[in-house]
Each structure stands twice: as structure tokens, then as C-alpha cells.
Design an enzyme around this catalytic site. Sequence first.
Site, PDB file in Angstrom:
ATOM      1  N   GLY A  14     -38.285 -39.689  14.998  1.00 13.09           N
ATOM      2  CA  GLY A  14     -38.994 -39.298  16.224  1.00 13.09           C
ATOM      3  C   GLY A  14     -39.320 -40.444  17.165  1.00 13.09           C
ATOM      4  N   ASN A  16     -37.553 -41.493  19.674  1.00  9.45           N
ATOM      5  CA  ASN A  16     -37.308 -41.049  21.059  1.00  9.45           C
ATOM      6  C   ASN A  16     -38.424 -40.118  21.538  1.00  9.45           C
ATOM      7  OD1 ASN A  16     -34.610 -41.919  22.362  1.00  9.45           O
ATOM      8  ND2 ASN A  16     -34.072 -41.533  20.231  1.00  9.45           N
ATOM      9  N   MET A  88     -30.826 -32.761  13.958  1.00 10.56           N
ATOM     10  CA  MET A  88     -29.567 -32.853  13.229  1.00 10.56           C
ATOM     11  C   MET A  88     -29.020 -31.509  12.768  1.00 10.56           C
ATOM     12  SD  MET A  88     -29.379 -35.968  13.801  1.00 10.56           S
ATOM     13  CE  MET A  88     -28.130 -36.846  12.903  1.00 10.56           C
ATOM     14  N   LYS A  89     -29.411 -30.433  13.445  1.00  7.42           N
ATOM     15  CA  LYS A  89     -28.864 -29.099  13.132  1.00  7.42           C
ATOM     16  C   LYS A  89     -28.122 -28.594  14.358  1.00  7.42           C
ATOM     17  CE  LYS A  89     -30.302 -26.991   9.290  1.00  7.42           C
ATOM     18  NZ  LYS A  89     -29.501 -26.116   8.514  1.00  7.42           N
ATOM     19  N   ILE A  90     -27.108 -27.797  14.104  1.00 13.53           N
ATOM     20  CA  ILE A  90     -26.408 -27.153  15.223  1.00 13.53           C
ATOM     21  C   ILE A  90     -27.336 -26.067  15.768  1.00 13.53           C
ATOM     22  CG2 ILE A  90     -24.395 -25.733  15.835  1.00 13.53           C
ATOM     23  CD1 ILE A  90     -23.396 -28.387  14.886  1.00 13.53           C
ATOM     24  N   ASN A 105     -29.135 -33.365  25.043  1.00 11.27           N
ATOM     25  CA  ASN A 105     -29.098 -34.037  23.738  1.00 11.27           C
ATOM     26  C   ASN A 105     -28.799 -35.515  23.961  1.00 11.27           C
ATOM     27  OD1 ASN A 105     -28.811 -34.376  20.853  1.00 11.27           O
ATOM     28  ND2 ASN A 105     -26.579 -34.393  21.150  1.00 11.27           N
ATOM     29  N   HIS A 107     -27.010 -38.709  22.166  1.00  6.52           N
ATOM     30  CA  HIS A 107     -26.067 -38.972  21.079  1.00  6.52           C
ATOM     31  C   HIS A 107     -25.767 -40.482  21.016  1.00  6.52           C
ATOM     32  CE1 HIS A 107     -23.002 -38.004  18.151  1.00  6.52           C
ATOM     33  NE2 HIS A 107     -22.218 -38.866  18.775  1.00  6.52           N
TER      34      HIS A 107
HETATM   35  C1  GAR Z   1     -31.094 -41.171  17.714  1.00  5.10           C
HETATM   36  O1  GAR Z   1     -30.507 -42.430  17.649  1.00  5.10           O
HETATM   37  C2  GAR Z   1     -30.115 -40.144  18.243  1.00  5.10           C
HETATM   38  O2  GAR Z   1     -29.160 -40.690  19.101  1.00  5.10           O
HETATM   39  C3  GAR Z   1     -29.476 -39.631  16.990  1.00  5.10           C
HETATM   40  O3  GAR Z   1     -30.501 -39.603  16.039  1.00  5.10           O
HETATM   41  C4  GAR Z   1     -31.400 -40.663  16.307  1.00  5.10           C
HETATM   42  C5  GAR Z   1     -32.804 -40.130  16.174  1.00  5.10           C
HETATM   43  O4  GAR Z   1     -33.746 -41.156  16.206  1.00  5.10           O
HETATM   44  N1  GAR Z   1     -28.907 -38.347  17.215  1.00  5.10           N
HETATM   45  C6  GAR Z   1     -27.795 -37.916  16.633  1.00  5.10           C
HETATM   46  O5  GAR Z   1     -27.163 -38.576  15.842  1.00  5.10           O
HETATM   47  C7  GAR Z   1     -27.400 -36.513  17.024  1.00  5.10           C
HETATM   48  N2  GAR Z   1     -26.079 -36.237  16.575  1.00  5.10           N
HETATM   49  P1  GAR Z   1     -35.259 -40.836  16.434  1.00  5.10           P
HETATM   50  O6  GAR Z   1     -35.612 -39.672  15.516  1.00  5.10           O
HETATM   51  O7  GAR Z   1     -35.982 -42.103  16.027  1.00  5.10           O
HETATM   52  O8  GAR Z   1     -35.469 -40.507  17.885  1.00  5.10           O
END
Ligand code: GAR
Length: 187
Positions: A14, A16, A88-90, A105, A107
Amino acid sequence: MVKKKTCVFISGQGSNLKNLIKRSRDSNFPITIKLVVTNNKNANGIMYAKKNSIPYFVLNTELRNYENHLFYVLNKYKISFICLAGYMKIISKKLISKFEKKIINIHPSLLPKYKGLNTFARILKNKEKKTGCTVHYVNEKLDGGGIIVKKCFPIVSSDNEKTLKIKTQKLEYKVLPEAIIRIFRNS
Ligand code: GAR
């Protein structure tokens, strides 16, 4: 400015979410975070919702009617914009069609390269010279919707999966707010 009532979906750390909560305190930032949704009851990021008195909802995707619960809370908090930040779920076709062009989203790669999981290992294996992150609209194709903002940095010979993740996330904290500002610039 009328801020968009936003729900952030998370699955893990979390960071972000934490950054978006901080940014959304600025009166000129176009969104306010009214709800956090997670599919993981142990997600660390829940603590940022708690600390900031933001309601959070743990989605049990095993339940047959889990979507009804989701639509109920989205409705309850009058959510009009959704940000997937490490979710991380569709997400379902029904959610996508209800929130068409209203779900984004982040990525950790330069899309359309390296969609899906394990991005850093694949980037290193292919000896890429640069990488970065992308914010895009969510449609029915995995990591395939229209790109809003994409930014990169060079990969150096000492980089490994851990350093790439750190550098990518540092960039994400700039790129995700920038994408949100861009989306609502003219509204
Ligand atoms: C982030 O780096 C995001 O880009 C990635 O998960 C991380 C979550 O970090 N997302 C994916 O890989 C989606 N396919 P966070 O929970 O610390 O924000």
C-alpha cells in the site's frame, strides 16, 4: 474544485495508497479517497486506511456473490473513480463496464512490454537498457487499456530485482498522481 470520490484497491504494502492519501490532502488535487478495497485481509496497506480514518472493505473473492458486496460499498460511498494500486486480482467485466474509463491501474513496466507478473525478473533476463512504470485505463485485456502516463529510468549493471523495484516504486509515486491530475485537468 469538486473532488472525485475515489476508491483505491490494494493487495499488499500500500505504499502507493499512502502516497495518494498524502497528495489528496492538497486542495488542488482532483481526488479524495473515500474508500479502500482489498482482497487480502492481511494487507499491510490497510494500516494507512486506519491511520487516516478512511473506511476499508475486505473483499472475499471466494464468495459467489462477492460482487454484490463490492457494488454495495462502492455505492454507499458514492465512488465515481477507482484506482488499482498494487491490486493483484483480475477485476470483473461487470465492474469494468459499470466504471468504463473510470478505472486506472499502475503497472511496474513500460507497457505494452512486460504485462502480468514477475516483471523485474523478466526485464533483467532480457537485458533491457531501461524500465519504468505505466498508468493506464483498465479494460478487459490484462494491462491492455489506453496509456495515460509512462516514465522510464536507465538500468545499470549493478541493478537486481530489489533495486529495480525500489527505483520503479519511487517513480510510481510521481507518475500515479501526475496521471490523475492529467485525467481531470479539464473537468
Ligand atoms: C506497485 O509497484 C505496482 O506497480 C505493482 O504492485 C506494486 C504495489 O506496491 N502492481 C502490479 O504489479 C500490478 N500488476 P504498493 O502496494 O506498495 O503500492
